[in-house]
Design a protein around this motif. Structure first.
Motif, PDB file in Angstrom:
ATOM      1  N   UNK A 123      84.470  -6.441  54.427  1.00 57.15           N
ATOM      2  CA  UNK A 123      85.483  -5.404  54.211  1.00 57.15           C
ATOM      3  C   UNK A 123      85.796  -4.761  55.558  1.00 57.15           C
ATOM      4  N   UNK A 124      87.024  -4.932  56.038  1.00 52.10           N
ATOM      5  CA  UNK A 124      87.348  -4.428  57.371  1.00 52.10           C
ATOM      6  C   UNK A 124      88.643  -3.636  57.381  1.00 52.10           C
ATOM      7  N   UNK A 125      88.693  -2.699  58.330  1.00 47.19           N
ATOM      8  CA  UNK A 125      89.906  -1.930  58.587  1.00 47.19           C
ATOM      9  C   UNK A 125      90.293  -2.090  60.040  1.00 47.19           C
ATOM     10  N   UNK A 126      91.522  -2.530  60.307  1.00 46.52           N
ATOM     11  CA  UNK A 126      92.014  -2.647  61.683  1.00 46.52           C
ATOM     12  C   UNK A 126      91.162  -3.566  62.538  1.00 46.52           C
ATOM     13  N   UNK A 127      90.821  -3.105  63.741  1.00 47.63           N
ATOM     14  CA  UNK A 127      90.053  -3.909  64.693  1.00 47.63           C
ATOM     15  C   UNK A 127      88.613  -4.110  64.218  1.00 47.63           C
ATOM     16  N   UNK A 128      88.223  -3.430  63.155  1.00 52.52           N
ATOM     17  CA  UNK A 128      86.885  -3.603  62.591  1.00 52.52           C
ATOM     18  C   UNK A 128      86.610  -4.996  62.075  1.00 52.52           C
ATOM     19  N   UNK A 131      90.708  -7.201  54.016  1.00 61.51           N
ATOM     20  CA  UNK A 131      91.113  -6.554  55.264  1.00 61.51           C
ATOM     21  C   UNK A 131      92.277  -5.604  55.009  1.00 61.51           C
ATOM     22  N   UNK A 132      92.242  -4.462  55.682  1.00 62.00           N
ATOM     23  CA  UNK A 132      93.319  -3.478  55.561  1.00 62.00           C
ATOM     24  C   UNK A 132      93.822  -3.104  56.958  1.00 62.00           C
ATOM     25  N   UNK A 133      95.144  -3.061  57.115  1.00 62.73           N
ATOM     26  CA  UNK A 133      95.744  -2.604  58.366  1.00 62.73           C
ATOM     27  C   UNK A 133      97.148  -2.084  58.067  1.00 62.73           C
ATOM     28  N   UNK A 134      97.880  -1.670  59.092  1.00 60.58           N
ATOM     29  CA  UNK A 134      99.157  -1.000  58.853  1.00 60.58           C
ATOM     30  C   UNK A 134     100.224  -1.954  58.316  1.00 60.58           C
ATOM     31  N   UNK A 160     101.957  -6.411  58.777  1.00 61.61           N
ATOM     32  CA  UNK A 160     101.724  -7.795  59.182  1.00 61.61           C
ATOM     33  C   UNK A 160     101.717  -7.953  60.699  1.00 61.61           C
ATOM     34  N   UNK A 161     102.499  -7.151  61.405  1.00 55.64           N
ATOM     35  CA  UNK A 161     102.607  -7.286  62.860  1.00 55.64           C
ATOM     36  C   UNK A 161     101.280  -7.040  63.573  1.00 55.64           C
ATOM     37  N   UNK A 162     100.471  -6.122  63.045  1.00 52.66           N
ATOM     38  CA  UNK A 162      99.238  -5.754  63.742  1.00 52.66           C
ATOM     39  C   UNK A 162      98.018  -6.510  63.213  1.00 52.66           C
ATOM     40  N   UNK A 163      98.217  -7.343  62.202  1.00 52.88           N
ATOM     41  CA  UNK A 163      97.104  -8.111  61.661  1.00 52.88           C
ATOM     42  C   UNK A 163      96.746  -9.272  62.593  1.00 52.88           C
ATOM     43  N   UNK A 164      95.474  -9.370  62.957  1.00 48.54           N
ATOM     44  CA  UNK A 164      95.010 -10.455  63.815  1.00 48.54           C
ATOM     45  C   UNK A 164      94.359 -11.556  62.980  1.00 48.54           C
ATOM     46  N   UNK A 165      94.294 -12.755  63.543  1.00 48.48           N
ATOM     47  CA  UNK A 165      93.605 -13.912  62.961  1.00 48.48           C
ATOM     48  C   UNK A 165      94.201 -14.376  61.631  1.00 48.48           C
ATOM     49  N   UNK A 166      95.446 -14.014  61.356  1.00 50.50           N
ATOM     50  CA  UNK A 166      96.069 -14.398  60.091  1.00 50.50           C
ATOM     51  C   UNK A 166      96.100 -15.906  59.887  1.00 50.50           C
ATOM     52  N   UNK A 167      96.551 -16.649  60.900  1.00 48.63           N
ATOM     53  CA  UNK A 167      96.636 -18.107  60.767  1.00 48.63           C
ATOM     54  C   UNK A 167      95.253 -18.732  60.625  1.00 48.63           C
ATOM     55  N   UNK A 168      94.288 -18.205  61.371  1.00 51.61           N
ATOM     56  CA  UNK A 168      92.920 -18.728  61.285  1.00 51.61           C
ATOM     57  C   UNK A 168      92.356 -18.528  59.886  1.00 51.61           C
ATOM     58  N   UNK A 169      92.608 -17.378  59.301  1.00 48.53           N
ATOM     59  CA  UNK A 169      92.112 -17.103  57.952  1.00 48.53           C
ATOM     60  C   UNK A 169      92.797 -17.974  56.911  1.00 48.53           C
ATOM     61  N   UNK A 203     102.059 -13.167  47.690  1.00 48.19           N
ATOM     62  CA  UNK A 203     100.766 -13.677  48.140  1.00 48.19           C
ATOM     63  C   UNK A 203      99.662 -12.666  47.786  1.00 48.19           C
ATOM     64  N   UNK A 204      98.433 -12.955  48.210  1.00 44.80           N
ATOM     65  CA  UNK A 204      97.334 -12.024  47.947  1.00 44.80           C
ATOM     66  C   UNK A 204      97.406 -10.844  48.917  1.00 44.80           C
ATOM     67  N   UNK A 205      98.510 -10.140  48.848  1.00 48.43           N
ATOM     68  CA  UNK A 205      98.750  -8.988  49.710  1.00 48.43           C
ATOM     69  C   UNK A 205      99.044  -7.789  48.828  1.00 48.43           C
ATOM     70  N   UNK A 206      98.396  -6.684  49.132  1.00 48.20           N
ATOM     71  CA  UNK A 206      98.541  -5.485  48.315  1.00 48.20           C
ATOM     72  C   UNK A 206      99.067  -4.352  49.185  1.00 48.20           C
ATOM     73  N   UNK A 207      99.883  -3.511  48.572  1.00 50.80           N
ATOM     74  CA  UNK A 207     100.466  -2.399  49.321  1.00 50.80           C
ATOM     75  C   UNK A 207      99.568  -1.185  49.222  1.00 50.80           C
ATOM     76  N   UNK A 208      99.433  -0.486  50.355  1.00 50.47           N
ATOM     77  CA  UNK A 208      98.658   0.748  50.367  1.00 50.47           C
ATOM     78  C   UNK A 208      97.319   0.586  51.063  1.00 50.47           C
ATOM     79  N   UNK A 209      96.492   1.613  50.923  1.00 53.80           N
ATOM     80  CA  UNK A 209      95.166   1.593  51.518  1.00 53.80           C
ATOM     81  C   UNK A 209      94.246   0.715  50.682  1.00 53.80           C
ATOM     82  N   UNK A 210      93.061   0.447  51.207  1.00 55.23           N
ATOM     83  CA  UNK A 210      92.070  -0.348  50.481  1.00 55.23           C
ATOM     84  C   UNK A 210      91.832   0.229  49.088  1.00 55.23           C
TER      85      UNK A 210
END
Length: 400
Positions: A272-277, A301-304, A306-315, A341-348
């Motif tokens: 369970x991660x938030x941002x750079x965590x 994973x939770x972040x602001x 799609x633009x700031x999400x890292x490792x998307x393709x790897x996952x 997709x398995x994407x949800x709006x809002x905070x965790x």
């Protein structure tokens, strides 16, 4: 050894530490840096600037005083701090410097309340704690000297590749400058990176989680660029790495350290991660995926956005190739193309995940900002997940 009388005296100062601990630690740091300005190269001056380090030390001193009769209960904290100190190459003589200025600060801040008895008790108490820390760290240094590929102090690594992972996060692939073996490490560990900041004319050291699985070729760290208008010294370092460090450049780093690592009590793991965590959790996930063990792995994973999400393709690749891995993504803002997709709006929010169950026989690993960690831990424990099955790491001085 502390006498029973000295333990009583230490306990009697607990109320003073609760109300005035930060004032004491602030005075202590100012005093120590005045007498030893060279230590500014060792301490995180960004956390000094924000007051986080003063607060963290005040909490640590209070915890030690409250548990003075049974310091063994603090061993998890001693181990956590020990890993940090070894990654910074802290030496026993530096404990003497800290002790001198801590006792002087107690006398100067508490004034008439700092009687000779109080000062003698705290001198003995600090000596006990310093001895505990030095002994624990000595074993860790010895372990590094006896382990192939590890080292004590600093070693030069070359930036082999620099890869942009998202709008804010860039990965640095590091190999040894001398061509020696890349060290092994436990997924979840970090390295310290030492850089010189011309703006403040100081060396500064920061810890970055290794974001890849152990391998023989490289270490990877993934750094978020801080973009605040008035970013502190921590922001200076992230921007320095993004803007001034290029492929072929040399970075001075410590060998891997840290105790936020895989426990392997149960086959099922929930990350369970938030941002750079997500960086230490990425190392854990990649490692388990490569091991091909029959483990159920859940990535949340939770972040602001799609633009700031890292490792998307790897996952995406991992989840397509390994049916045991399920991922769920939370964005504060979701565009229409992602809604299916398995994407949800809002905070965790665990309740938004289809067929979600809080499973007591699983391991939960959490990393992110302090409020994110606290919220996730509370929700897990409220749903009967044992604290013994929950592991978290808070970046920066510990406040949870």
């Amino acid at each position: 050894m502390l006498s029973d009388k000295q333990k009583e005296i230490i306990l009697s100062t607990v109320p003073l530490l609760r109300t005035g601990g930060v004032a004491l630690t602030t005075h202590f740091y100012n005093r120590m840096f005045t007498h030893h300005p060279e230590l500014k190269n060792l301490f995180n001056m960004g956390n000094q600037q924000s007051g986080k380090q003063q607060t963290a030390l005040a909490m640590a001193v209070l915890a030690y005083a409250e548990n003075i009769s049974n310091p063994a209960v603090l061993m998890p904290a001693v181990d956590l701090i020990g890993h940090k100190h070894v990654s910074l190459n802290i030496q026993p003589e530096q404990y003497d410097i800290v002790g001198t200025h801590l006792l002087a600060s107690i006398k100067e801040v508490l004034q008439d309340l700092a009687t000779d008895e109080v000062l003698d008790a705290w001198k003995a108490a600090y000596g006990q704690l310093a001895g505990l820390m030095i002994g624990h760290e000595a074993k860790m240094y010895e372990g590094k000297q006896q382990t192939n590929g590890q080292w004590v102090g600093w070693k030069n690594f070359k930036v082999q590749r620099k890869v942009q992972e998202s709008k804010e996060i860039t990965s640095f692939y590091l190999v040894t400058e001398d061509g020696s073996a890349v060290p092994n490490f436990i997924p979840g560990q970090y390295i310290s990176v030492q850089v010189f900041l011309p703006n403040i004319n100081l060396n500064q050291i920061r810890q970055y989680s290794i974001s890849c699985a152990p391998n023989k070729d490289y270490l990877r760290i993934s750094v978020k660029r801080e973009r605040n208008e008035k970013f502190d010294i921590n922001g200076m370092i992230s921007n320095f790495l993004h803007d001034e460090v290029h492929e072929g450049n040399i970075l001075s780093i410590s060998s891997p350290a840290g105790n936020f690592t895989l426990q392997n009590m149960y086959p099922k793991k929930v990350f369970i991660s938030g941002g750079i965590g997500q960086t230490p959790l990425m190392s854990m996930l990649e490692s388990l995926d490569q091991s091909k063990e029959n483990s159920e792995l859940v990535w949340i994973h939770a972040c602001r956005n799609e633009e700031v999400r890292a490792f998307g393709n790897r996952l995406e690749t991992i989840t397509k190739e390994n049916q045991q891995v399920k991922q769920h993504q939370f964005y504060e803002v979701v565009n229409e193309t992602l809604a299916a997709k398995d994407v949800y709006e809002g905070m965790l929010d665990f309740s938004k995940i289809e067929k979600w169950q809080f499973e007591p026989e699983a391991e939960y690993y959490i990393c992110g900002p302090k409020p994110f960690i606290e919220k996730a831990v509370k929700e897990l424990t409220d749903n009967k997940i044992s604290e013994k099955h929950i592991f978290f790491e808070e970046f920066g001085p510990k406040s949870i």
